[in-house]
Motif scaffolding. Sequence first.
Motif, mmCIF file in Angstrom:
data_model
loop_
_atom_site.group_PDB
_atom_site.id
_atom_site.type_symbol
_atom_site.label_atom_id
_atom_site.label_comp_id
_atom_site.label_asym_id
_atom_site.label_seq_id
_atom_site.Cartn_x
_atom_site.Cartn_y
_atom_site.Cartn_z
ATOM 1 N N LEU A 108 0.813 -1.216 0.000
ATOM 2 C CA LEU A 108 0.000 0.000 0.000
ATOM 3 C C LEU A 108 0.852 1.275 0.000
ATOM 4 O O LEU A 108 0.311 2.376 0.062
ATOM 5 N N SER A 109 2.169 1.124 -0.119
ATOM 6 C CA SER A 109 3.061 2.284 -0.013
ATOM 7 C C SER A 109 2.756 3.358 -1.058
ATOM 8 O O SER A 109 2.853 4.549 -0.763
ATOM 9 N N LEU A 110 2.364 2.970 -2.249
ATOM 10 C CA LEU A 110 2.020 3.940 -3.300
ATOM 11 C C LEU A 110 0.969 4.931 -2.807
ATOM 12 O O LEU A 110 1.077 6.134 -3.049
ATOM 13 N N PHE A 111 -0.009 4.436 -2.095
ATOM 14 C CA PHE A 111 -1.117 5.288 -1.654
ATOM 15 C C PHE A 111 -0.675 6.312 -0.604
ATOM 16 O O PHE A 111 -1.302 7.344 -0.455
ATOM 17 N N ARG A 112 0.401 6.016 0.106
ATOM 18 C CA ARG A 112 0.914 6.965 1.103
ATOM 19 C C ARG A 112 1.753 8.061 0.454
ATOM 20 O O ARG A 112 2.041 9.066 1.081
ATOM 21 N N LEU A 113 2.149 7.870 -0.799
ATOM 22 C CA LEU A 113 3.017 8.823 -1.495
ATOM 23 C C LEU A 113 2.251 9.830 -2.340
ATOM 24 O O LEU A 113 2.835 10.780 -2.841
ATOM 25 N N LEU A 114 0.962 9.603 -2.533
ATOM 26 C CA LEU A 114 0.184 10.459 -3.428
ATOM 27 C C LEU A 114 0.091 11.886 -2.900
ATOM 28 O O LEU A 114 -0.017 12.115 -1.700
ATOM 29 N N GLU A 115 0.126 12.832 -3.819
ATOM 30 C CA GLU A 115 -0.073 14.255 -3.507
ATOM 31 C C GLU A 115 -1.207 14.771 -4.359
ATOM 32 O O GLU A 115 -1.155 14.592 -5.575
ATOM 33 N N PRO A 116 -2.216 15.420 -3.812
ATOM 34 C CA PRO A 116 -2.393 15.630 -2.375
ATOM 35 C C PRO A 116 -2.657 14.295 -1.683
ATOM 36 O O PRO A 116 -3.121 13.349 -2.303
ATOM 37 N N GLN A 117 -2.363 14.254 -0.386
ATOM 38 C CA GLN A 117 -2.566 13.015 0.368
ATOM 39 C C GLN A 117 -4.036 12.633 0.334
ATOM 40 O O GLN A 117 -4.914 13.474 0.521
ATOM 41 N N ILE A 118 -4.286 11.358 0.089
ATOM 42 C CA ILE A 118 -5.673 10.889 0.069
ATOM 43 C C ILE A 118 -6.216 10.815 1.491
ATOM 44 O O ILE A 118 -5.465 10.630 2.447
ATOM 45 N N GLU A 119 -7.539 10.986 1.595
ATOM 46 C CA GLU A 119 -8.227 10.863 2.888
ATOM 47 C C GLU A 119 -8.667 9.426 3.122
ATOM 48 O O GLU A 119 -8.675 8.941 4.242
ATOM 49 N N ILE A 120 -9.102 8.793 2.030
ATOM 50 C CA ILE A 120 -9.736 7.478 2.129
ATOM 51 C C ILE A 120 -9.190 6.575 1.030
ATOM 52 O O ILE A 120 -9.098 6.974 -0.134
ATOM 53 N N LEU A 121 -8.845 5.356 1.404
ATOM 54 C CA LEU A 121 -8.460 4.322 0.452
ATOM 55 C C LEU A 121 -9.551 3.262 0.471
ATOM 56 O O LEU A 121 -9.851 2.690 1.520
ATOM 57 N N VAL A 122 -10.158 3.035 -0.665
ATOM 58 C CA VAL A 122 -11.188 2.006 -0.793
ATOM 59 C C VAL A 122 -10.525 0.774 -1.412
ATOM 60 O O VAL A 122 -9.973 0.852 -2.508
ATOM 61 N N LEU A 123 -10.575 -0.343 -0.694
ATOM 62 C CA LEU A 123 -9.984 -1.581 -1.195
ATOM 63 C C LEU A 123 -11.087 -2.576 -1.525
ATOM 64 O O LEU A 123 -11.950 -2.862 -0.694
ATOM 65 N N GLY A 124 -11.049 -3.083 -2.738
ATOM 66 C CA GLY A 124 -11.974 -4.133 -3.175
ATOM 67 C C GLY A 124 -11.245 -5.459 -3.161
ATOM 68 O O GLY A 124 -10.225 -5.621 -3.845
ATOM 69 N N THR A 125 -11.737 -6.419 -2.385
ATOM 70 C CA THR A 125 -11.020 -7.679 -2.177
ATOM 71 C C THR A 125 -11.582 -8.844 -2.985
ATOM 72 O O THR A 125 -11.472 -9.997 -2.589
ATOM 73 N N GLY A 126 -12.185 -8.538 -4.137
ATOM 74 C CA GLY A 126 -12.687 -9.608 -4.995
ATOM 75 C C GLY A 126 -14.170 -9.849 -4.809
ATOM 76 O O GLY A 126 -14.937 -8.914 -4.582
ATOM 77 N N ASP A 127 -14.549 -11.119 -4.881
ATOM 78 C CA ASP A 127 -15.969 -11.488 -4.815
ATOM 79 C C ASP A 127 -16.595 -11.266 -3.449
ATOM 80 O O ASP A 127 -17.800 -11.157 -3.329
ATOM 81 N N ARG A 128 -15.771 -11.237 -2.399
ATOM 82 C CA ARG A 128 -16.327 -11.057 -1.058
ATOM 83 C C ARG A 128 -15.382 -10.220 -0.218
ATOM 84 O O ARG A 128 -14.204 -10.074 -0.532
ATOM 85 N N VAL A 129 -15.912 -9.696 0.868
ATOM 86 C CA VAL A 129 -15.110 -8.890 1.785
ATOM 87 C C VAL A 129 -14.151 -9.826 2.513
ATOM 88 O O VAL A 129 -14.567 -10.853 3.042
ATOM 89 N N GLU A 130 -12.879 -9.471 2.501
ATOM 90 C CA GLU A 130 -11.870 -10.269 3.202
ATOM 91 C C GLU A 130 -11.255 -9.407 4.290
ATOM 92 O O GLU A 130 -11.079 -8.208 4.120
ATOM 93 N N ARG A 131 -10.902 -10.036 5.395
ATOM 94 C CA ARG A 131 -10.273 -9.306 6.498
ATOM 95 C C ARG A 131 -8.806 -9.050 6.161
ATOM 96 O O ARG A 131 -8.111 -9.951 5.711
ATOM 97 N N LEU A 132 -8.375 -7.827 6.424
ATOM 98 C CA LEU A 132 -6.960 -7.501 6.274
ATOM 99 C C LEU A 132 -6.297 -7.570 7.640
ATOM 100 O O LEU A 132 -6.969 -7.510 8.674
#
Length: 88
Positions: free
Chosen positions: A20-44
Amino acid sequence: STPAVSSQVGSHRDISHESLSLFRLLEPQIEILVLGTGDRVERLHPATLKQMRECGIAVEVQDTANACATFNFLMNERRVVAAGLIPP
């Protein structure tokens, strides 16, 4: 434009602080990262979510179809958002 999760992510098991390091480098900094884990919600791994929160980024984990809808909704609300989507 929406950045994608790096090519090293083939499933939810591959989502880590490093992948997920790419998402921490974005400018302007993002507020929210939406992760889609495929066919169902998976625990991270809780540490991964905690590390992102500590960087000031909220993480929303959903199945990919709902993640796309959430991303579009947040974009319409003019939020600074990115999505990482694993195909269903």
